[in-house]
Scaffold this motif. Sequence first.
Motif, PDB file in Angstrom:
ATOM      1  N   ASP A  10       0.833  -1.206   0.000  1.00  0.00           N
ATOM      2  CA  ASP A  10       0.000   0.000   0.000  1.00  0.00           C
ATOM      3  C   ASP A  10       0.868   1.257   0.000  1.00  0.00           C
ATOM      4  O   ASP A  10       0.533   2.263  -0.654  1.00  0.00           O
ATOM      5  N   ASN A  14       0.547   4.033  -2.861  1.00  0.00           N
ATOM      6  CA  ASN A  14       0.260   5.429  -2.525  1.00  0.00           C
ATOM      7  C   ASN A  14       1.328   6.361  -3.086  1.00  0.00           C
ATOM      8  O   ASN A  14       1.024   7.491  -3.500  1.00  0.00           O
ATOM      9  N   ASN A  17       0.727   7.014  -6.675  1.00  0.00           N
ATOM     10  CA  ASN A  17      -0.404   7.919  -6.867  1.00  0.00           C
ATOM     11  C   ASN A  17      -0.064   9.375  -6.577  1.00  0.00           C
ATOM     12  O   ASN A  17      -0.815  10.273  -6.981  1.00  0.00           O
TER      13      ASN A  17
END
Length: 200
Positions: A10, A14, A17
């Motif tokens: 994750d 992230n 992104n």
Amino acid sequence: MVANEIFYIDQFRNRLNTYAPVATDTFDKLRPILRLRPVAKGEFMVRAGQTATDFHFVCEGIVASLIVNREGNTHIKNFFTPGNFAGSKASLLRSSPSSFSLQVLDAGVIISFDYKKIKRLIYDHEDLKNFYIAYLEENWVIDNEKRQLAFATQTAKERYLTFLETYPGLDKRVSQHHIASYLGVTPTQLSRIRKIVYQK
């Protein structure tokens, strides 16, 4: 198997992104090429003269790119802290021997992936292509230019202050020898600079 694997994956997603949004179905195709593993202090992820094949994401720990000159002196080009990508970029792009080494300075966890495999995914997915362009612009152009300008125009003290701003807390996690190497000064000179900075 690394504990907290979902957390690290994750963290990686992230970070992607922050450059450009990557769709879930695209990330699902990227996921199988990611290799999560622990790294030990002193470990070389690539050595000068070797041809790099993998790009890396630092989840925990500290990685440095470094060059050893003919006199045996080490010069640190960059530090890679958690949340940042690390790799011998020219070696990956050209499939040629790396001009520097990547070494772990503080044990941690990294995600590695085959550069050629991710390039194929980038060609096929617009969102990954957007990430790649944004990453290249920020890290290979803008940040590199900032560092070159700093070394050309700043005093050693100013470079140290820029280092503290760029890498918060890193001065307490790596040796003063490593910091001096990065700044292009001797450990004695760095000691003098630190006395001036911290006496205020």
